[in-house]
Design an enzyme around this catalytic site. Structure first.
Site, mmCIF file in Angstrom:
data_model
loop_
_atom_site.group_PDB
_atom_site.id
_atom_site.type_symbol
_atom_site.label_atom_id
_atom_site.label_comp_id
_atom_site.label_asym_id
_atom_site.label_seq_id
_atom_site.Cartn_x
_atom_site.Cartn_y
_atom_site.Cartn_z
ATOM 1 N N TYR A 119 -6.359 -19.722 -2.341
ATOM 2 C CA TYR A 119 -4.946 -19.877 -1.693
ATOM 3 C C TYR A 119 -3.883 -20.953 -2.111
ATOM 4 O O TYR A 119 -3.218 -20.965 -2.536
ATOM 5 C CB TYR A 119 -5.244 -19.211 -0.991
ATOM 6 C CG TYR A 119 -3.863 -18.436 -0.124
ATOM 7 C CD1 TYR A 119 -3.537 -17.291 -0.599
ATOM 8 C CD2 TYR A 119 -2.742 -19.227 0.783
ATOM 9 C CE1 TYR A 119 -2.309 -16.336 -0.093
ATOM 10 C CE2 TYR A 119 -1.520 -18.742 0.731
ATOM 11 C CZ TYR A 119 -1.185 -17.283 0.429
ATOM 12 O OH TYR A 119 0.330 -17.218 0.930
ATOM 13 N N SER A 121 14.218 3.256 22.691
ATOM 14 C CA SER A 121 13.077 2.852 23.515
ATOM 15 C C SER A 121 11.864 4.199 24.066
ATOM 16 O O SER A 121 12.826 4.716 23.397
ATOM 17 C CB SER A 121 13.834 2.268 24.722
ATOM 18 O OG SER A 121 14.737 3.356 25.209
ATOM 19 N N LYS A 148 0.082 1.159 22.663
ATOM 20 C CA LYS A 148 1.278 0.306 22.778
ATOM 21 C C LYS A 148 1.540 -0.841 22.597
ATOM 22 O O LYS A 148 0.842 -1.046 23.990
ATOM 23 C CB LYS A 148 2.712 0.777 24.258
ATOM 24 C CG LYS A 148 3.565 0.453 24.779
ATOM 25 C CD LYS A 148 3.745 1.442 25.357
ATOM 26 C CE LYS A 148 6.112 0.330 25.384
ATOM 27 N NZ LYS A 148 5.757 -0.161 26.399
ATOM 28 N N CYS A 181 -24.610 -19.900 58.082
ATOM 29 C CA CYS A 181 -25.469 -20.699 58.054
ATOM 30 C C CYS A 181 -25.605 -22.355 58.611
ATOM 31 O O CYS A 181 -26.382 -22.883 59.575
ATOM 32 C CB CYS A 181 -27.343 -20.384 57.653
ATOM 33 S SG CYS A 181 -27.301 -22.234 56.082
HETATM 34 C C1 9MJ Z 1 4.959 -0.234 20.633
HETATM 35 N N1 9MJ Z 1 6.221 -0.496 21.157
HETATM 36 O O1 9MJ Z 1 4.221 0.253 20.596
HETATM 37 C C2 9MJ Z 1 6.799 2.779 19.560
HETATM 38 N N2 9MJ Z 1 5.427 1.164 19.881
HETATM 39 O O2 9MJ Z 1 8.709 4.268 18.157
HETATM 40 C C3 9MJ Z 1 4.791 2.628 19.368
HETATM 41 N N3 9MJ Z 1 6.823 1.789 20.171
HETATM 42 C C4 9MJ Z 1 8.111 3.364 19.722
HETATM 43 N N4 9MJ Z 1 6.270 3.007 19.005
HETATM 44 C C5 9MJ Z 1 9.466 5.099 18.852
HETATM 45 N N5 9MJ Z 1 3.661 2.280 19.116
HETATM 46 C C6 9MJ Z 1 10.628 3.608 19.760
HETATM 47 C C7 9MJ Z 1 9.755 2.918 19.893
#
Ligand code: 9MJ
Length: 742
Positions: A38, A84, A118, A414
């Protein structure tokens, strides 16, 4: 075709190859070529671009780290707001979410959801125009974020140019930037070495790295990304479901979580959540839950959103794995092997799904390294099923009267000495069988199959015997009567009789089994066998001294005497010398060995190097200095000697050890030897050594005497030997005979 044209063609070819391999490396994690190859392609492209600057293109792989440090980040307005997520902190909250979704969609049956871990990082929006990355912006307040394009371009997993074809002319991709755990650890190690500040967790490290004004710094940080959604899409069509959209992004070379699944209904979602929860610690990056999204884009649109959060998605969070609390005390626990472990008593705190009020501090080194004191505010972590631990102290919250702790010198259970061999992290109670914390396990070990092999005496039974105070050391086992045993749970008269018979049978054992059964630290089956084979009697084992086993070479002795003289503390007791400045080889075992011959450091210095040097008379296979120390220390403790005496009193016996092969052929086997004069070691040492080699040591010279071992100033016995024509030998000649070279 001129040079510039062929260079342009080659550059295009190289860029395509580099993009391909970059994707294999960072996104698929399946490199096809070695790094060196690479690098070769990369350098070739660099050379062409240097020779033909007009060919340089911002989306070229060589242009990831470009540009000067910024003064500040520009503000960017998101074309579509960055949403969010609402949280579901319990299983019921997820049930409620699913019910609300079905009600709003007027759906009877299962809803199809897309599920993905998440990530705990930073949300980012990437804007591609005609397949080329033109902008990367942080989420900010959801409407406006910061332009971090320069920095995001340095992240290997983010393509500067999309693969394949058919992309919309404007494509906004949303996802999370994060730092994998391994990268976080190595970054912190690097920071520590450079004397720079370390990061508390991967999330902070990712945030700190992305918010660098100098992209060269960001480039040096191990950041990665997963994409999980779309923003504005213009001049092109995307698919009808979230799952399909993510597959399309993946085809275009964008990183998408390999854990993404499309699931039918709530039950499948719960199964996914549990599965990820179990595998959480084995993932390469931190996650804090699972995100469930209604898979159909049409359904997403009809659900819409409230405030900043979509009605079609929810994050089911894992219980937090880290919380803050106060250290109320630091106490020491004694484990079943005698390990003395510091434990933090905490103000109770809910973490990792349970209330935690104790957390291990592992050992003294760990306390010192983390500098944890009583009164500190600390981060406690409980990950998965592991024992809660104190991660670190928040030193800026430390009260003025926070107390450091010291290892106790006496066992809290002990009262025996706590010993911590040099170079070992673990401190131990030296109480052995005498220590209640170790007793129960010691008895289980004693009775076990490879030790005394007491048939029918299982762990449950031993628990009962110890709890009822019927047995407080192994010797008490042999005094157990059938009628007392018959009163125990799951014990009838018949099995009580059987156990008494098994105890009687187990009294006849072997020396190796007996030594193993004593549970001496570090003396497993093989070592017990080796010790027994070399020493051949319990008396010899109990009389063992460290001078018999541990060497100090003349050159070491010289340096040791010099160092001790320089110490200027002649009154210091030798056994207190755990280490000697400048002598790496010197350990507490050497100190104990010196103590066998010299009370104080002054005596050592006075005796001089020749007296300090030690050539051990024995070698036990596998027994080095550390094990020698453990062995000798065990038999020196009076309570251990008492237990042994009681065991022998209660009828434990074994047959003599068979004559070892090697010794049967020893040139000294069957020989009669007389020792006279002053030798380099006590006469008893030679006597023991000769006896072990099968020789007989007698007091007077006769014509039955084979050898007279004569030291300095030998008198009448030497004269008599010469008169009778008995062979007179010195220490060197004796050694040669033993070595078989005589
Ligand atoms: C995270 N933080 O992994 C969303 N998120 O979808 C995933 N956040 C999200 N989806 C819509 N997997 C708003 C935030």
């Amino acid at each position: 075709m001129n040079d510039a044209v062929s260079a342009a063609e080659r550059a295009a070819q190289l860029r395509q190859q580099l993009e391909y391999h970059n994707h294999r490396y960072y996104v698929l994690d399946e490199p096809e070529i070695p790094d060196s190859e690479y690098d070769r392609l990369y350098r070739e492209l660099q050379d062409i671009e240097r020779a033909f600057p007009q060919l340089v293109d911002p989306s070229s792989p060589t242009q990831r780290v470009g540009g000067a440090p910024l003064a500040e980040f520009d503000e960017v307005e998101h074309a579509l707001p960055m949403l969010s997520l609402d949280n579901a902190l319990s299983g019921e909250a997820l049930v409620d979410f699913d019910r609300r979704v079905r009600e709003r969609l007027a759906r009877d049956g299962d809803v199809v959801y897309a599920a993905e871990p998440k990530l705990d990082g930073l949300a980012i929006s990437l804007r591609y125009e005609d397949g080329v990355l033109v902008q990367a912006a942080t989420r900010g307040d959801g409407t406006r974020g910061e332009n971090v394009t320069q920095n995001v371009r340095t992240i290997g997993a983010v393509p500067l140019r999309l693969l394949g074809s058919g992309w919309p002319s404007v494509l906004e991709v949303r996802g999370e930037i994060f730092m994998p755990r391994a990268g976080f650890e190595s970054l912190n190690a690097r920071q520590r070495e450079a004397g720079e500040k370390t990061f508390a967790n991967p999330r902070n490290a990712a945030a700190g790295s992305l918010r660098q004004l100098d992209p060269k710094i960001t480039a040096s940080r191990p950041l990665s990304m997963f994409c999980y959604g779309l923003g504005l899409v213009e001049g092109g069509q995307m698919a009808a479901t979230h799952g399909e959209n993510m597959a399309v992004l993946r085809d275009w070379g964008l990183p998408v979580s390999p854990e993404l699944r499309v699931l039918q209904g709530l039950a499948a979602c719960n199964g996914y959540f549990d599965d990820i929860g179990r595998r959480r610690d084995r993932l390469a990056y931190d996650i804090d839950g699972v995100v469930f999204k209604v898979d159909s884009i049409a359904d997403q649109q009809s659900l819409g959103f409230v405030a900043r959060a979509p009605r079609w998605a929810i994050a089911r969070k894992f219980p937090a794995q880290e919380e803050l609390t106060l250290v109320e005390a630091i106490e020491f626990q004694v484990g079943r092997t005698g390990a003395v472990t510091p434990v933090a008593r905490l103000q109770p705190v809910f973490v990792g799904g349970v209330t935690v009020s104790n957390a291990t501090l592992h050992n003294m080194d760990e306390i010192e390294r983390k500098d944890i004191r009583v009164g500190d505010t600390v981060i406690v972590r409980r990950a998965g099923d592991v024992i809660p631990e104190v991660v670190r102290a928040l030193t800026d919250r430390r009260p003025a009267d926070a107390q450091q702790v010291a290892l106790p010198s006496q066992c809290p259970v002990c009262g025996s000495d706590v010993v911590r061999p040099a170079g070992e992290a673990v401190a131990r109670c030296s109480g052995g069988l005498f220590c209640a914390a170790q007793r129960r396990e010691a008895i289980k070990h004693f009775a076990s199959r490879k030790a005394m092999d007491i048939e029918g005496l299982g762990d449950k039974l031993i628990d009962q015997l110890v709890e009822r105070g019927m047995v407080d050391d192994p010797s008490a086992l042999f005094g157990l009567q059938a009628d007392a045993l018959a009163g125990l749970e799951r014990m009838g008269p018949k099995s009580a009789d059987n156990l008494v018979a098994a105890l009687a049978a187990a009294r006849k054992t072997t020396l190796p089994r007996f030594l193993f059964a004593l549970g001496i630290l570090g003396i497993g089956e093989t070592m017990a066998e080796n010790v027994a084979r070399t020493l051949r009697s319990l008396d010899a084992v109990m009389a063992l001294r460290l001078v018999d086993l541990v060497e100090i070479k003349p050159s070491q002795a010289g340096k040791l005497v010099d160092a001790l003289a320089a110490l200027g503390r002649p009154e210091l007791r030798t056994e207190q010398l755990t280490a000697v400045e400048g002598l790496k080889w010197f350990t507490s075992v050497h100190a104990l060995m010196l103590a066998e011959r010299f009370k104080t450091v002054g005596e050592v210095v006075e005796a001089g190097p020749a007296a300090v040097a030690n050539s051990p008379r024995l070698k036990i296979d596998g027994v080095g200095d550390v094990l020698a120390g453990k062995l000798v220390t065990f038999f020196r403790q009076s309570h251990n000697r008492e237990v042994i005496a009681r065991l022998l009193d209660s009828g434990v016996t074994w047959p003599p050890m068979a004559q070892p092969e090697a010794h049967a052929r020893s040139p000294l086997t069957g020989k009669t030897v007389v020792i006279t004069g002053t030798l380099s070691r006590p006469r008893d040492d030679f006597k023991r050594q000769l006896t072990e080699l099968g020789a007989k040591v007698t007091g007077s010279v006769s014509n039955k005497t084979d050898y007279v071992l004569a030291g300095a100033e030998a008198g009448s016995k030497l004269a008599r030997a010469q008169a009778l024509g008995v062979e007179v030998i010195d220490e060197q000649r004796l050694q040669a005979l033993i070595d078989g070279s005589g």
